[in-house]
Design an enzyme around this catalytic site. Structure first.
Site, short mmCIF file in Angstrom:
data_model
loop_
_atom_site.label_atom_id
_atom_site.label_comp_id
_atom_site.label_asym_id
_atom_site.label_seq_id
_atom_site.Cartn_x
_atom_site.Cartn_y
_atom_site.Cartn_z
CB SER A 44 -1.27 0.16 0.87
OG SER A 44 -0.28 0.10 2.37
CG HIS A 249 -1.56 3.94 4.41
ND1 HIS A 249 -2.38 3.04 5.77
CD2 HIS A 249 -0.82 2.75 3.98
CE1 HIS A 249 -1.89 1.63 5.64
NE2 HIS A 249 -0.95 1.35 4.74
#
Length: 267
Positions: A44, A249
Site C-alpha cells: 500500500s 499511511h
C-alpha cells in the site's frame, strides 16, 4: 534497438556531458531517459493508500502515489502499476511479478511491512495499551529476524529472474511519530518510540537484503523528518476511524514530498 541500462539511467550531469561533447540536443538526451520500461511493485505504500484519487480497484492504486507521479513526470516508454494494498511478499510473487519481463529497465518496490504484521502492531498499540504494544512490537522484530529475510530473498530472486537487466529500487518505510511532539492524547511516547524503532529495524533488514541482491535501497525516513505524526504538518495519517484503511499511511504530500524525491534520486 533498446538502450542499455547505463544509457537509460545515466545521471543528469553525465547526460549533460554527452550533450556538450557530441552536440546532441537536450531533447535527444531526454529521449534517452524516457526510453525506460518501468514497473512498480509492492504494498500500500507504493499503491498510494492514503493519498486519494484511487483507480477503483481493490488494490487502491492512486494517481498521487510516487510511481504514478514519477511516470507522469518522466514519461517512460512504458509504465506498469502492479503495487496493491495489503500485499505481502507472497502476493508479490504470485500476482505481481508477471508484470516484469526481460525488457523491464526499472523496478520499484516496498514490501515486508504486512509480513511483519504492521496492521496488527498498530491495532494492538491503539487498543491495548503500552505493555501490550511493546510486547507486540517485540514479536514483530523477532519475525524480522527469523522469517522475513528469506521472504524478501524470494521476492528479490523472482524480480531478478524476471527482469535480469533492470535497476531495482527498494524503498523503506518512514518513522511514524515525532517523539515529544504536538500530540497531547493517544499513545504514550514509550509506545511511539517502540513503533519508530520497529520501523527502523525493518528498514535495516530490508536494506541488507536489497544490498545482497545488488539492488538500490532508498531510505525515506530522512525525507519524512519534520512531517511525522505529532508534528504541525504531518505527511502521515494518524488513526482515522472514518477510513481505517488509510491510518498510518502517507498522505498525498507524503507521496510527493517524501517518497517521490527519494525514488527519483535512486532511479
Amino acid at each position: 534497438m533498446k538502450l542499455s541500462r547505463f544509457t537509460a539511467f545515466s545521471c543528469s550531469f553525465l547526460l549533460a556531458g554527452v550533450v556538450a561533447l557530441t552536440g546532441a540536443s537536450a531533447a535527444q538526451a531526454n529521449e534517452q531517459v524516457q526510453a525506460v520500461d518501468y514497473v512498480a511493485l509492492g504494498d500500500s505504500y507504493s499503491s498510494g493508500v492514503g493519498a486519494g484519487s484511487y483507480d477503483g480497484s481493490s488494490c487502491k492504486r492512486s494517481s498521487k502515489a510516487y510511481p504514478a507521479l514519477w511516470a507522469a513526470k518522466s514519461s517512460p516508454a512504458s509504465f506498469k502499476f502492479a503495487a496493491c494494498s495489503g500485499a505481502r511478499t507472497g502476493d508479490v510473487n504470485n500476482s505481481q511479478l508477471s508484470s516484469l519481463s526481460s525488457a523491464t529497465d526499472l523496478v520499484s518496490i516496498t514490501v515486508g511491512g504486512n509480513d511483519a504484521g504492521f496492521a496488527d502492531v498498530m491495532t494492538t498499540c491503539v487498543l491495548q495499551g503500552e505493555s501490550a504494544c511493546i510486547s507486540r512490537v517485540n514479536q514483530a522484530r523477532a519475525y524480522v529476524d527469523s522469517t522475513l529475510p528469506a521472504q524478501l530473498d524470494s521476492v528479490y530472486d523472482g524480480i531478478r529472474a524476471k527482469a535480469p537487466s533492470a535497476r531495482v529500487v527498494v524503498l523503506g518505510y518512514p518513522r511514524f511519530y515525532k517523539i515529544g511532539g504536538t500530540c497531547s492524547v493517544g499513545l504514550s511516547d514509550k509506545s511511539r518510540s517502540a513503533i519508530n524503532s520497529a520501523a527502523d529495524y525493518l528498514n535495516t533488514a530490508t536494506a541488507k537484503r536489497a544490498a545482497d541482491h545488488g539492488f538500490a535501497y532508498a531510505d525515506v525516513a530522512g525525507s519524512f523528518t519534520g512531517h511525522e505524526i505529532c508534528t504541525p504538518s504531518p505527511w502521515l495519517h494518524s488513526l482515522n476511524w472514518g477510513n481505517i484503511g488509510e491510518s498510518y499511511h502517507p498522505t498525498a504530500a507524503g507521496q510527493s514530498g517524501g517518497y517521490l524525491p527519494v525514488f527519483t534520486s535512486a532511479a
